[in-house]
Structure formats: C-alpha cells, structure tokens
Design an enzyme around this catalytic site. Structure first.
Site, PDB file in Angstrom:
ATOM      1  N   PRO A  18     -17.983   1.357  25.018  1.00 51.25           N
ATOM      2  CA  PRO A  18     -17.914   2.544  24.166  1.00 51.25           C
ATOM      3  C   PRO A  18     -18.220   3.861  24.864  1.00 51.25           C
ATOM      4  O   PRO A  18     -17.968   4.922  24.302  1.00 51.25           O
ATOM      5  CB  PRO A  18     -18.997   2.262  23.128  1.00 51.25           C
ATOM      6  N   ASP A  41      -6.653   4.748  29.032  1.00 45.88           N
ATOM      7  CA  ASP A  41      -6.580   5.562  27.823  1.00 45.88           C
ATOM      8  C   ASP A  41      -7.686   6.605  27.907  1.00 45.88           C
ATOM      9  O   ASP A  41      -8.505   6.588  28.812  1.00 45.88           O
ATOM     10  CB  ASP A  41      -6.864   4.701  26.588  1.00 45.88           C
ATOM     11  N   LYS A  63      -4.580   7.943  24.725  1.00 43.82           N
ATOM     12  CA  LYS A  63      -4.296   8.074  23.305  1.00 43.82           C
ATOM     13  C   LYS A  63      -5.435   8.867  22.708  1.00 43.82           C
ATOM     14  O   LYS A  63      -6.584   8.616  23.008  1.00 43.82           O
ATOM     15  CB  LYS A  63      -4.291   6.702  22.630  1.00 43.82           C
ATOM     16  N   GLY A  94     -10.723   1.805  25.998  1.00 40.62           N
ATOM     17  CA  GLY A  94     -12.041   2.021  25.411  1.00 40.62           C
ATOM     18  C   GLY A  94     -12.466   0.834  24.558  1.00 40.62           C
ATOM     19  O   GLY A  94     -11.630   0.170  23.942  1.00 40.62           O
ATOM     20  N   GLY A  95     -13.750   0.558  24.559  1.00 40.79           N
ATOM     21  CA  GLY A  95     -14.268  -0.522  23.708  1.00 40.79           C
ATOM     22  C   GLY A  95     -13.708  -1.871  24.109  1.00 40.79           C
ATOM     23  O   GLY A  95     -13.785  -2.266  25.266  1.00 40.79           O
ATOM     24  N   ASP A  96     -13.132  -2.554  23.157  1.00 37.70           N
ATOM     25  CA  ASP A  96     -12.532  -3.867  23.383  1.00 37.70           C
ATOM     26  C   ASP A  96     -11.009  -3.741  23.290  1.00 37.70           C
ATOM     27  O   ASP A  96     -10.503  -3.054  22.401  1.00 37.70           O
ATOM     28  CB  ASP A  96     -13.031  -4.851  22.315  1.00 37.70           C
ATOM     29  N   THR A 124     -17.263  -3.441  21.797  1.00 40.60           N
ATOM     30  CA  THR A 124     -16.518  -2.558  20.904  1.00 40.60           C
ATOM     31  C   THR A 124     -17.401  -1.452  20.330  1.00 40.60           C
ATOM     32  O   THR A 124     -18.581  -1.673  20.026  1.00 40.60           O
ATOM     33  CB  THR A 124     -15.846  -3.349  19.758  1.00 40.60           C
ATOM     34  N   MET A 176     -11.090   5.767  14.107  1.00 44.65           N
ATOM     35  CA  MET A 176      -9.973   6.735  14.055  1.00 44.65           C
ATOM     36  C   MET A 176      -9.860   7.386  12.684  1.00 44.65           C
ATOM     37  O   MET A 176      -8.758   7.677  12.228  1.00 44.65           O
ATOM     38  CB  MET A 176      -8.644   6.035  14.395  1.00 44.65           C
ATOM     39  N   GLY A 205     -20.602   8.337  20.549  1.00 42.34           N
ATOM     40  CA  GLY A 205     -21.702   7.377  20.534  1.00 42.34           C
ATOM     41  C   GLY A 205     -21.959   6.734  21.890  1.00 42.34           C
ATOM     42  O   GLY A 205     -21.034   6.552  22.676  1.00 42.34           O
TER      43      GLY A 205
END
Ligand code: SAH
Length: 249
Positions: A18, A41, A63, A94-96, A124, A176, A205
C-alpha cells in the site's frame, strides 16, 4: 526454506503493497532488485523504484483512480513484448495484483500466448490502510465480516452495486471511491443507514503523508473535501475503534 523453482519464469505480476516500503514481501523485493524492466502503475510510494539494478528500465502505465494513462490492451501487449525481450520482467501494481488490479486479465493475456508467469500477492490497501489508521476491519463483538467494493467504474459514474446488499452491518470498504463519496453516502442513507453511522476516509495510507478523516454519513463529504488520492473509504462501527487503536504517526 523450500522454494518452488521459478527459473523458467521471466514475468512476474507483483504486488507492491500500500505504500510503506517495508510492507513489500521478501519475494517482491527480490524480484524488484533483480528486474531488467519494471512496468508500473501509480504507486503510493515511488521509492520502491529506487531498489532496482542500475540499468533497469521503467515503463509508467499509471492508472489514476481507475482511469488509464495507457489502455489495458496496450498494457497487456507491453508486458507480453517485454517477456520476449527481457530476462526478468516485473509488472508492479499497488497493493495486491488481484484486488481491483486487473492482474487476472494480464495473466490471461500471457497464458493465451504460452508465456509462463508468477503472481506475487501484495499487502492490499483494503486491510492495511485501515490498520495504519487504527481501524481493524473485523472485531470480535462488533462485526465479523467485511466487504471490499469498488467505488468507481471504468467508464466513470458509480459502479453498479446492489445497494440493498449493503444493509448488513458488515464493514464496507470502498476503493477508488473518493470522487463518488457523495453518491456512496446518499445510497447508504437511502437503504436505511443512520446519519450518525461512522465513516472514515484515509488518504495516502501507510505513508508519511497519511491523513485520516473520521466522521459520519452526515458530515463525511464535507470533512473530506480536497483530500488527495489514493484514498479509501471505510464504513462501519469498527471506525470508532480508532479512538483507542490509533498508533501511526
Ligand atoms: N490492488 C490495489 C487496489 C487498486 S485500486 C490494492 O490491493 O490495494 C486503487 C485504490 O486503492 C485507490 O483508489 C484507493 O482507494 C486504494 N488505495 C491504494 N493505496 C492506498 C493508500 N496508500 N491509501 C489509501 N487508499 C489506497
């Protein structure tokens, strides 16, 4: 440590976590250090890209809140072509990669062209960002399930969601969704959630710029105006636990 052999795999769909760089998995970190090309991304923490070899190439297909700088078809093709031309390709998300990351589509594109790939799950944002805000997504005696929902749809506007299914008390986590926050709130009120129902919006975060706004369905839109993205929205009684569990920054 026994390890599955990945010698003949040169494309890796990798979760970057994250934002906090230390939330990278060891596997992701090693692949990033070894990459010949990284196709990435928008990342909450670009410092991750400093961990590469000197001659590593970068392609930004970023994105922003579901809007593509590069259309997904083209991204798929870039990954595929890279797999033919480089020894170690990292597709960094990003994340998962499988949580609203379109990792599945990219993997299918490679599979259809007989390219071997690996998936490296990431931490995530859906769970870790609330955690850094002191909000557990479940809590014994408070709530025993949570849902992760997209607050956006590819062509703009709001995602088609069966709002009645949100009548439960489970924790709702919208990714989002910041630009649609007013619509989300409106719909939750419409299905009978109370105006004083707790909501938090968490921006950037797990990073040094993390901002947490805590409010209710009545005032959250007003309170979280001008918050920068990426941001997620968490709705439910667990938000109140932040009062005791806030630990970060
Ligand atoms: N695959 C990603 C999610 C992609 S969708 C994952 O597993 O985390 C992108 C959305 O994730 C953003 O619009 C935002 O809602 C959320 N997000 C990602 N990083 C975030 C962060 N550091 N802080 C707050 N929200 C974040």
């Amino acid at each position: 440590m026994k390890k599955r052999i990945m010698n003949n795999i040169n494309v890796h769909l990798v979760g970057a976590g994250p934002g906090d760089i230390e939330l990278l998995t060891i596997k992701a970190y090693k692949l990033i250090q070894n990459a010949d090309i990284i196709i990435y991304d928008r990342l909450a923490n670009k410092d991750i890209l400093k961990e590469t070899k000197e001659n590593c190439k970068f392609i930004d297909v970023g994105k922003i809140d579901g809007k593509h700088l590069v259309p997904q078809d083209e991204i798929n093709e870039i990954i595929y072509q890279s797999s033919l031309n480089y020894n170690s390709v990292v597709r960094l998300k990003g994340g998962d990669p499988f949580v609203f990351g379109r990792g599945g589509e990219e993997a299918i594109y490679l599979k259809d062209r007989d390219i071997l790939f690996s998936i490296v799950p990431g931490v995530t944002s859906a769970i870790s960002v609330p955690a850094y805000a002191g909000i557990p997504v479940t809590q014994r005696g408070v709530v025993n399930s949570f849902r992760v929902i997209t607050g956006h749809k590819a062509k703009g506007g709001l995602v088609n969601l069966d709002w009645d299914s949100c009548k439960t008390d489970e924790t709702l986590i919208f990714l989002m969704g910041l630009s649609n926050l007013n619509q989300i709130v409106e719909n939750l009120l419409k299905i009978g959630k109370q105006e004083n129902y707790p909501v938090a919006v968490i921006s950037k975060g797990t990073t040094k710029e993390q901002k947490v706004i805590v409010g209710t369905l009545k005032n959250i839109v007003e309170l979280s105006k001008k918050l920068p993205t990426p941001a997620l929205i968490i709705v439910g009684e667990v938000v109140n636990l932040r009062e005791k569990l806030n630990w970060f920054i």
